[in-house]
Design a protein around this motif. Structure first.
Motif, PDB file in Angstrom:
ATOM      1  N   THR A   1      -4.792  -5.195  -0.151  1.00 53.91           N
ATOM      2  CA  THR A   1      -5.359  -5.312  -1.504  1.00 53.91           C
ATOM      3  C   THR A   1      -6.649  -4.505  -1.615  1.00 53.91           C
ATOM      4  OG1 THR A   1      -4.403  -7.516  -1.736  1.00 53.91           O
ATOM      5  CG2 THR A   1      -6.190  -6.942  -3.223  1.00 53.91           C
ATOM      6  N   TRP A   2      -7.471  -4.597  -0.591  1.00 53.60           N
ATOM      7  CA  TRP A   2      -8.727  -3.830  -0.613  1.00 53.60           C
ATOM      8  C   TRP A   2      -8.454  -2.321  -0.605  1.00 53.60           C
ATOM      9  CZ3 TRP A   2     -13.708  -4.432  -1.554  1.00 53.60           C
ATOM     10  CH2 TRP A   2     -14.591  -3.431  -1.140  1.00 53.60           C
ATOM     11  N   LEU A   3      -7.512  -1.898   0.234  1.00 52.47           N
ATOM     12  CA  LEU A   3      -7.193  -0.468   0.304  1.00 52.47           C
ATOM     13  C   LEU A   3      -6.617   0.045  -1.013  1.00 52.47           C
ATOM     14  CD1 LEU A   3      -5.598  -0.241   3.871  1.00 52.47           C
ATOM     15  CD2 LEU A   3      -7.844   0.609   3.154  1.00 52.47           C
TER      16      LEU A   3
ATOM     17  N   SER B   1       0.817  -1.214   0.000  1.00 54.98           N
ATOM     18  CA  SER B   1       0.000   0.000   0.000  1.00 54.98           C
ATOM     19  C   SER B   1       0.847   1.258   0.000  1.00 54.98           C
ATOM     20  CB  SER B   1      -0.920   0.004   1.231  1.00 54.98           C
ATOM     21  OG  SER B   1      -0.151   0.010   2.425  1.00 54.98           O
TER      22      SER B   1
ATOM     23  N   ARG C   1      -8.277   5.454  -8.713  1.00 54.00           N
ATOM     24  CA  ARG C   1      -7.911   4.248  -9.444  1.00 54.00           C
ATOM     25  C   ARG C   1      -8.409   4.361 -10.882  1.00 54.00           C
ATOM     26  NH1 ARG C   1     -12.155   0.511  -9.693  1.00 54.00           N
ATOM     27  NH2 ARG C   1     -10.700  -1.249  -9.711  1.00 54.00           N
TER      28      ARG C   1
ATOM     29  N   SER D   1     -13.423  -4.670 -10.596  1.00 50.34           N
ATOM     30  CA  SER D   1     -13.929  -4.342  -9.261  1.00 50.34           C
ATOM     31  C   SER D   1     -12.900  -4.705  -8.186  1.00 50.34           C
ATOM     32  CB  SER D   1     -15.220  -5.118  -9.009  1.00 50.34           C
ATOM     33  OG  SER D   1     -15.581  -5.081  -7.642  1.00 50.34           O
ATOM     34  N   PRO D   2     -12.796  -3.889  -7.115  1.00 50.92           N
ATOM     35  CA  PRO D   2     -11.878  -4.224  -6.013  1.00 50.92           C
ATOM     36  C   PRO D   2     -12.143  -5.605  -5.427  1.00 50.92           C
ATOM     37  CG  PRO D   2     -12.674  -1.986  -5.789  1.00 50.92           C
ATOM     38  CD  PRO D   2     -13.448  -2.590  -6.913  1.00 50.92           C
ATOM     39  N   ALA D   3     -13.410  -6.014  -5.413  1.00 53.13           N
ATOM     40  CA  ALA D   3     -13.736  -7.324  -4.858  1.00 53.13           C
ATOM     41  C   ALA D   3     -13.054  -8.447  -5.627  1.00 53.13           C
ATOM     42  CB  ALA D   3     -15.247  -7.538  -4.863  1.00 53.13           C
TER      43      ALA D   3
ATOM     44  N   HIS E   1      -7.002  -1.067  -4.093  1.00 55.92           N
ATOM     45  CA  HIS E   1      -7.922  -1.043  -5.233  1.00 55.92           C
ATOM     46  C   HIS E   1      -9.245  -0.346  -4.920  1.00 55.92           C
ATOM     47  CE1 HIS E   1      -5.291  -3.536  -7.677  1.00 55.92           C
ATOM     48  NE2 HIS E   1      -5.101  -4.304  -6.606  1.00 55.92           N
ATOM     49  N   SER E   2      -9.333   0.274  -3.770  1.00 58.64           N
ATOM     50  CA  SER E   2     -10.531   1.048  -3.428  1.00 58.64           C
ATOM     51  C   SER E   2     -10.261   2.545  -3.461  1.00 58.64           C
ATOM     52  CB  SER E   2     -11.039   0.653  -2.033  1.00 58.64           C
ATOM     53  OG  SER E   2     -11.407  -0.699  -1.999  1.00 58.64           O
ATOM     54  N   GLN E   3      -9.069   2.950  -3.935  1.00 58.38           N
ATOM     55  CA  GLN E   3      -8.725   4.370  -3.977  1.00 58.38           C
ATOM     56  C   GLN E   3      -9.618   5.092  -5.000  1.00 58.38           C
ATOM     57  OE1 GLN E   3      -6.622   5.806  -1.890  1.00 58.38           O
ATOM     58  NE2 GLN E   3      -6.267   3.793  -0.958  1.00 58.38           N
ATOM     59  N   PRO E   4     -10.024   6.335  -4.708  1.00 57.02           N
ATOM     60  CA  PRO E   4     -10.909   7.065  -5.649  1.00 57.02           C
ATOM     61  C   PRO E   4     -10.239   7.397  -6.971  1.00 57.02           C
ATOM     62  CG  PRO E   4     -10.194   8.476  -3.829  1.00 57.02           C
ATOM     63  CD  PRO E   4      -9.777   7.083  -3.472  1.00 57.02           C
TER      64      PRO E   4
END
Length: 555
Positions: free
Chosen positions: A186-188, A137, A195, A201-203, A190-193
């Protein structure tokens, strides 16, 4: 229920041991990180060496990669090297590598308890997992920065499972914990605004990371199972005699006691194992305890069946397993004993000590915790004298190993001469201690109490005991009370001259009768409740203790 050599002494004058496990121990046990197959725990030395190797390998790799990266950049990309040297994250791998190399040296520096090695293992692996999982991250990669973290964590789990002895459960639980930070990263990431809009999808990224982490954890668990499962099977296949440890039933200063069974002999047994961190002198004393006790044949003395070493160098001895209660536990739970029962118990203990004294041996640690009552051959209230670990020859023979220590025994029950001249005592010292036990059984309290050991020892040397009847505030049989006070005389010459003389005086005491029917009623009505209120017992999965017959024969 207490068994064999478990000594539970209420000693307000000495520092009390820890009661129960700490938060860390409870947490590790619940997570599966604090309960390890005893067959592996026997390999403490192997575990220590392998853990140090693991730390050296990972730490050396971290330092080497940092140096190589810096060297390559110095030749081909000076600008990037300058950037790298200005950011603290770049130094993290160097610091981490040096720290692991230092920890490796620490692990090698001394014999550590197996539980401590477990903590080193879990703490370092989880800490590395947090670092490797968090770094992505902070990276500059644009597409899949978590891949570098996944590769590092997979390498960490595989290397550990191949080097460090561990069972499948422990490796699996550690793997799950280690992979949690990379999943969160990984979630943090790919969840950035900001991106890219065309990214999935981040999921989806998180699911991919979870699948990778699961595969790495499962594979490392299989490696642990195959490598160390085969290691145990080969070791067990090469042994000629085997004991299976079923349950931990006691623990003392010298060792741990397990209920066990032999592969061929089906009678219940107990095995006492010397603590691994003890030195050569402690091993010599432990062997001496076995040799001394094995010379005793009185039915009121604990019987020794076997002794020797495991292939891993752990000294042990096998004794009869006793399903009963020590007197310390009985009195604390039930209060003062019936005077007739006290005489009944003291006679049996004195008979066992009498045989030891006749062979030139003194016990030196007679106390309620070392006197156990049980049912033997249909006879209730059968007494067994335990723990001859401080026994000493008084008629020549080899010098006692305990001479190297200033004070041996339990202060609440030590005779004045044992405090003053511990190497010049005879059987009358055990008579004094047995009198102190009788005082405890009649009153529910020790003869003397104090704020520390020095104060208690001072009372034994200089203070006259309060008569038991005064202590409890009610009349007690006069002859029994007078005999107890005589046993507690400061001058050994004023006490009963021997255990045999004490037995004769006990027989002359006029006390309310304690019959066999009374004893059977107590065991029928009170024993079940006492078992339920006993100290927590520590279970272990049945595992095999191998016997090194060559080393036993050499002993």
């Amino acid at each position: 229920m207490l068994a064999t050599t478990r000594a539970q002494t209420h000693n307000r004058a000495v520092v009390q041991g820890r009661s129960g496990s700490g938060f860390y121990d409870r947490l590790m046990t619940r997570l599966g990180l604090g309960t390890v197959d005893f067959a592996i725990s026997q390999d403490r030395d192997l575990t220590q060496r392998r853990l140090a190797l693991f730390f050296t390998l990972v730490g050396g790799l971290e330092v080497t990669l940092w140096v190589l990266q810096a060297s390559v950049l110095a030749v081909f990309d000076a600008a990037r090297l300058s950037w790298m040297l200005q950011h603290y994250v770049a130094y993290l791998h160097l610091v981490l590598g040096c720290s692991l190399l230092g920890l490796s040296k620490l692990v090698r520096s001394r014999p550590w308890r197996y539980e401590t090695l477990q903590r080193f293992d879990a703490g370092v692996v989880i800490g590395l997992g947090v670092i490797f999982g968090s770094l992505p991250s902070l990276g500059q990669a644009q597409w899949r920065p978590e891949l570098a973290g996944l590769l590092a964590i997979s390498f960490l789990l595989f290397v550990r499972s191949a080097i460090v002895p561990s069972d499948t459960t422990r490796t699996g639980v550690l793997g799950v914990i280690v992979c949690i930070p990379i999943v969160l990263s990984t979630w943090l990431i790919h969840s950035q605004p900001d991106r890219p809009a065309d990214w999935p999808s981040p999921a989806l990224f998180v699911a991919g990371t979870i699948v990778w982490a699961f595969a790495a954890t499962k594979a490392s668990s299989v490696v642990s199972h195959v490598i160390y499962g085969l290691h145990r099977q080969v070791r067990e296949a090469l042994t000629l005699g085997q004991y299976t440890l079923e349950e931990k039933i006691g623990e003392g200063g010298m060792g741990v006691v397990y209920r066990a069974r032999h592969a061929l002999m089906r009678r219940p047994t107990a095995i006492k194992l010397l603590r691994a961190e003890r030195g050569p002198q402690a091993i010599a004393r432990f062997e001496r305890e076995v040799q001394m006790t094995s010379r005793l044949t009185h039915p009121n003395t604990i019987a020794i069946y076997d002794y020797g070493h495991t292939p891993d160098g752990i000294f042990y001895y096998v004794m009869e397993h006793l399903d009963g209660f020590d007197l310390e536990h009985v009195v604390r739970a039930e209060g003062p004993m019936h005077p007739g029962r006290v005489v009944h118990v003291l006679r049996q203990a004195a008979e066992a000590l009498g045989e030891a004294h006749a062979l030139g041996l003194i016990h030196r640690d007679v106390k309620p915790g070392n006197l156990l009552i049980c049912e033997r051959g249909g006879r209730p209230d059968f007494v067994k004298v335990l723990d001859f670990g401080l026994v000493r020859e008084i008629d020549g023979g080899a010098p006692a190993f305990s001479q190297t220590e200033a004070l041996q025994g339990t202060p609440l029950y030590m005779s004045p001469e044992q405090i003053r001249e511990p190497h010049a005592i005879d059987g009358r010292s055990d008579v004094y201690s047995l009198g102190a036990v009788a005082y405890f059984l009649l009153t529910g309290e020790p003869v003397f109490e104090g704020k520390n050991v020095v104060e208690v020892c001072g009372h034994h040397l200089h203070s006259r005991p309060v008569r038991p009847s005064v202590r409890v505030g009610r009349p007690l049989p006069e002859k029994l009370e007078a005999l107890v006070m005589r046993c507690l005389e400061k001058d050994p010459a004023a006490r009963p001259a021997s255990a045999a003389a004490l037995i004769e005086m006990l027989e002359a005491c006029e006390v309310p009768e304690w019959t066999g029917a009374d004893a059977r009623q107590w065991w029928r009505e009170r024993a079940p409740e006492l078992r339920r209120s006993s100290s927590e017992r520590h279970s272990v999965r049945p595992v095999t203790l191998a016997v090194d017959l060559d080393k036993r024969d050499a002993a």
